[in-house]
Design an enzyme around this catalytic site. Structure first.
Site, PDB file in Angstrom:
ATOM      1  CB  SER A 154       8.102 -11.630  10.129  1.00 43.10           C
ATOM      2  OG  SER A 154       8.922 -11.327   9.023  1.00 43.10           O
ATOM      3  CE  LYS A 206       6.488 -12.403 -18.650  1.00 40.99           C
ATOM      4  NZ  LYS A 206       5.908 -11.287 -17.906  1.00 40.99           N
TER       5      LYS A 206
END
Length: 338
Positions: A154, A206
């Protein structure tokens, strides 16, 4: 009269000594102030010390060097550095030090990492690419041979793509081209113990990824879009650096799977398989030298830095688990996620 004259002479001598002592103190103070002012104006760049890994052989290239730089562990900006503020800064300092050293003819980047944070991995990739492409000036353009240790998956592979030539052991685990983001949901646990989260927010997204509630479909779509945009950049870099078809990657190896070094060579994700000694030999070949010494960088002893790390903590569980944080994007294999 003789005693009085003698006493006066002693007083004058003492007075002269005091004046001389004060004069010397003044000179030392001024010199120290000037030195401190000069240092403040022109701070020296932090540097690593060199340690010889392989001695040079007699010949015309005996003064030439191959710099060995290690990238180990989870790539994160949260890990303190030995010379820089973070481990990412340490890597960048070492790369610049090797690039600007006229005696260093090539670099071996030893990668043994499962990957890590997206931004940290991208920062190191760009730093490696800068050296490879001559970002420190045409004469400081250096070939970079990447050697993959046990694991270069990765984000570890993302960084490796910036190398000039990639070598891995046949048993190396690499690939894992993908992006992951996770969050822990504890809503039902809170229900069992009678706890409830009260949230006041300024906007719809949020408190996205809050563990106290399920994600809405809009939030899921938004997060997935972010993940796929980052994934697109990863696949694009692999396709560009390895000269592979991006569409074939997306529908093939770039699905997050981990593969061996042998399979990576067959898929052209790397150039060759071998040992680290083969990486040294390739670096000398690309650097146009024979019999050069191989050096690695070590952190210089600094009392202030050492005193910060003076405490000892033994926590096996903490050492084995990567420092992953909810809401962050990572280039990591799935088995590294909680």
């Amino acid at each position: 009269m003789t005693q009085k004259n003698s006493g006066c002479l002693w007083m004058l001598a003492g007075f002269g000594l005091c004046l001389g002592f004060l004069f010397v103190l003044g000179v030392v103070f001024i010199a120290s102030s000037a030195s401190m002012h000069s240092v403040a104006l022109k701070p020296s760049s932090p540097k690593f010390e060199e340690s010889v890994v392989v001695d040079s052989k007699p010949g015309k290239d005996s003064d030439a060097k191959i710099a060995l730089i290690y990238l180990r562990g989870v790539i994160t900006s949260a890990e303190p550095g030995a010379v820089g503020d973070t481990m990412v800064e340490d890597l960048k300092i070492q790369l610049e030090q090797a690039a600007t050293d006229d005696k260093v003819r090539a670099i071996v980047l030893y990668v043994d990492s499962p990957g890590g944070e997206v931004t940290a991995s991208d920062s190191i990739y760009n730093a490696v690419k800068k050296v490879r492409d001559g970002g420190y000036g045409p004469k400081n353009k250096k070939p970079i041979v990447v050697y993959m240790g046990s694991l270069a998956a990765s984000g570890g592979y993302y960084v490796s793509c910036a190398g000039t030539y990639l070598i891995a052991n046949e048993t190396t685990l690499t690939g894992s081209i993908g992006v992951i983001m996770q969050s822990l949901n504890y809503e039902h646990l809170f229900d069992k113990v009678g706890l409830q989260t009260v949230t006041f927010k300024s906007g719809q997204f949020k408190d996205m990824l809050s563990g106290s509630r399920e994600l809405t479909q809009e939030e899921k779509d938004y997060v997935q879009k972010m993940v796929m945009e980052t994934y697109g950049k990863f696949v694009g870099i692999v396709a560009h650096e390895r000269k592979l078809n991006e569409d074939d990657l997306r529908h093939g190896l770039a699905d997050g799977r981990v593969i061996s070094g042998k399979d990576a060579k067959d898929a052209k994700l790397i150039n060759a398989t071998g040992e680290v000694e083969d990486a040294y030999a390739k670096a000398m070949e690309l650097g146009g030298v024979k019999g050069a010494s191989v050096i690695r960088y070590e952190s210089p002893f600094r009392f202030g830095r050492q005193s910060e790390k003076a405490s000892v903590e033994v926590n096996v569980a903490k050492a084995l688990v990567p420092k992953l944080e909810a809401g962050r994007l990572y280039f990591l294999p799935s088995f590294y996620a909680p």
